[in-house]
Design a protein around this motif. Sequence first.
Motif, PDB file in Angstrom:
ATOM      1  N   GLU A 102      -2.527   1.956   6.571  1.00 64.55           N
ATOM      2  CA  GLU A 102      -1.633   0.795   6.649  1.00 64.55           C
ATOM      3  C   GLU A 102      -0.627   0.808   5.499  1.00 64.55           C
ATOM      4  O   GLU A 102      -0.385  -0.194   4.824  1.00 64.55           O
TER       5      GLU A 102
ATOM      6  N   CYS B 139      -0.711   7.490   7.421  1.00 61.08           N
ATOM      7  CA  CYS B 139       0.045   6.275   7.099  1.00 61.08           C
ATOM      8  C   CYS B 139      -0.417   5.101   7.945  1.00 61.08           C
ATOM      9  O   CYS B 139      -0.532   3.966   7.453  1.00 61.08           O
ATOM     10  N   ARG B 140      -0.692   5.379   9.217  1.00 58.17           N
ATOM     11  CA  ARG B 140      -1.195   4.309  10.090  1.00 58.17           C
ATOM     12  C   ARG B 140      -2.607   3.910   9.702  1.00 58.17           C
ATOM     13  O   ARG B 140      -2.945   2.717   9.661  1.00 58.17           O
ATOM     14  N   GLU B 141      -3.459   4.897   9.431  1.00 57.96           N
ATOM     15  CA  GLU B 141      -4.843   4.605   9.062  1.00 57.96           C
ATOM     16  C   GLU B 141      -4.920   3.797   7.769  1.00 57.96           C
ATOM     17  O   GLU B 141      -5.724   2.874   7.651  1.00 57.96           O
TER      18      GLU B 141
ATOM     19  N   THR C  65       2.743   0.750   3.422  1.00 55.70           N
ATOM     20  CA  THR C  65       4.002   0.008   3.546  1.00 55.70           C
ATOM     21  C   THR C  65       5.138   0.681   2.781  1.00 55.70           C
ATOM     22  O   THR C  65       6.309   0.421   3.058  1.00 55.70           O
TER      23      THR C  65
ATOM     24  N   ARG D 220       0.864  -1.178   0.000  1.00 56.78           N
ATOM     25  CA  ARG D 220       0.000   0.000   0.000  1.00 56.78           C
ATOM     26  C   ARG D 220       0.901   1.228   0.000  1.00 56.78           C
ATOM     27  O   ARG D 220       1.718   1.412   0.915  1.00 56.78           O
TER      28      ARG D 220
END
Length: 269
Positions: free
Chosen positions: A154, A150-152, A156, A94
């Motif tokens: 996910e 970036c966390r939401e 990479t 992603r």
Amino acid sequence: MTEERPSPSGVERVIPQATVTRLATYLRVLSILADEGVLIVSSEELATAAGVGSAKLRKDLSFLGPNGVRGVGYDVARLRAKIESALGLDRGHRVVLAGVGNLGQALAGYGGFARRGFTMVGLFDRDPARVGTDVDGLTVRHVDELDRACRELEATIGVIATPDDAVHVVAEKLVAGGVECILSFSPMVLDVPDHVEVRRVDLAVEMQVLSFNSSRNVSGPTIVTAPVPSPVSPPLTSTARLGRSHGPRIAGNPSPVNSSTRNGSVIAP
């Protein structure tokens, strides 16, 4: 064509970086063959299409375990799946992109990424004229949201296509957001933690290398009068490797490809 032998029992083989580069080329050729309905390909045919010698191709593919069968060839779908697994593409990636200028928009709209296992999930910029606009189905968000997004999402892989003055801030936000793979189109050297893998694409360097090769072909062999560099000096290449090396490895192999130096070691394909 002979069948490659697997490594001795209990011994896992790390794939050299130069081989990783060629595996990506083989994968591109195999994808084209699969689209054309080709089921079996010989080592000679695959090597010719990839622009390498058949012996080198067989050596490269031997890192993946037994593949070809004497007198038959390589199963295109099976070999394609094994290379995708070795390169980590079978799990998908992603991608978020920071910098939605001309280059960023071109990257965001490139359909080839999705076909190769890379899904663009987020676009970011700091220009008020771009924030909120739609680019290839994605709404451009402000770069201040990058680490949280970036966390939401996910993510990479993070791609940096911003002006040089914003590169370091963007890289920090990507790292803060948990991204461990960064592709940068800036010549700036990034200071990132050791666990973050960084690749840099400097288009000016690419053209300088082309200029060098062109002038060498025109003028003929160059007579070297200066002392020959030490064998440990990195070879000339068009792409610099910037983070600590964590190249693709055989499944289950905990040892990454070693890199001689940080922020500058290069390995030619």
